[in-house]
Design an enzyme around this catalytic site. Structure first.
Site: not given
Length: 254
Positions: A200, A232
């Site tokens: 992340d 994503c």
């Protein structure tokens, strides 16, 4: 293959030289990201490119982030309708390949209320390959709605669409799934390459697993006749400078 290998070696050599440069230098990788961020901010503030469709009241809720929206001239338009409430808007943009064709579609991870739009796009554009570069949950937060069944015995249903997972294979840093999408009694098979180790707010530490995934991607689809879908949690992460997009845009597996 020889030309592809030469292009790949050139890219890796360039990346290695950029990584070796001091972070304060203008031509380092960090500098490229900074310039890209500044350019993106300038485009948004100066409204260099129109985003009127994404900013319509009825479409705002379809954007995961209010400041990450597609330009009007590059956005993907949906014409397939499955109900009266369907519109032509989805938070997705075309990305050109090396030949200038619409080789890729970059989109955000589906939200609960945009799942059907995502599947409409997959069906309408006859997508054969989906590249997913995020986890469903990151840092304790949901980043992407699941659009396939978690067990092969189950079926995922979203309005007029059903999805089966016929197979799932772990390749280490990524998973390869064979999905079967059905709409109005017609079924299509597609591959999903799910890079589960993408961090992340960052990029992977090593390039080889990405290259393995891209090689597999090109084994499934070696042409740009139809776009490859990449997502994503937000399409903004798929920008030049990001390792995956850099490699994809070079089309060296074509």
């Amino acid at each position: 293959m020889e030309q592809q290998a030469w292009i790949l070696r050139s890219i890796l050599t360039q990346l290695e030289s950029q990584e070796a440069v001091d972070e304060g230098a203008p031509n380092c990788i960090a500098g490229e990201f900074a310039r890209l961020k500044n350019q993106s901010t300038k485009y948004r503030i100066d409204k260099v490119f129109s985003t009127k469709t994404a900013e319509k009241q009825e479409n705002i809720k379809k954007n995961r982030y209010k400041d990450i929206v597609p330009f009007d001239h590059t956005r993907v338009k949906l014409t397939l309708t499955t109900s009266k409430k369907d519109s032509d808007y989805i938070n997705a943009s075309y990305i050109k390949g090396v030949s200038g064709s619409r080789a890729y579609i970059a989109t955000q991870g589906p939200l609960p209320h945009t799942l059907v739009d995502f599947l409409r796009m997959i069906w309408e554009y006859n997508i054969n390959v989906i590249v997913m570069s995020c986890r469903e949950f990151e840092m304790g937060k949901k980043k992407c709605e699941v659009y396939w069944p978690q067990n092969q015995q189950d079926t995922f249903v979203c309005e007029a669409f059903t999805v089966h997972c016929d197979s799932e294979e772990s390749k280490g840093d990524y998973l390869t799934r064979t999905l079967r999408l059905t709409y109005r009694n017609c079924s299509r098979t597609l591959k999903q390459l799910h890079y589960v180790n993408w961090p992340d707010h960052g990029v992977p530490d090593t390039i080889p697993p990405i290259l393995d995934m891209l090689h597999e991607m090109r084994c499934y689809q070696a042409h740009d006749d139809i776009p490859i879908c990449i997502h994503c949690r937000s399409e903004a992460l798929l920008v030049p400078g990001n390792v995956t997009h850099c490699l994809l845009s070079k089309d060296f597996f074509f």
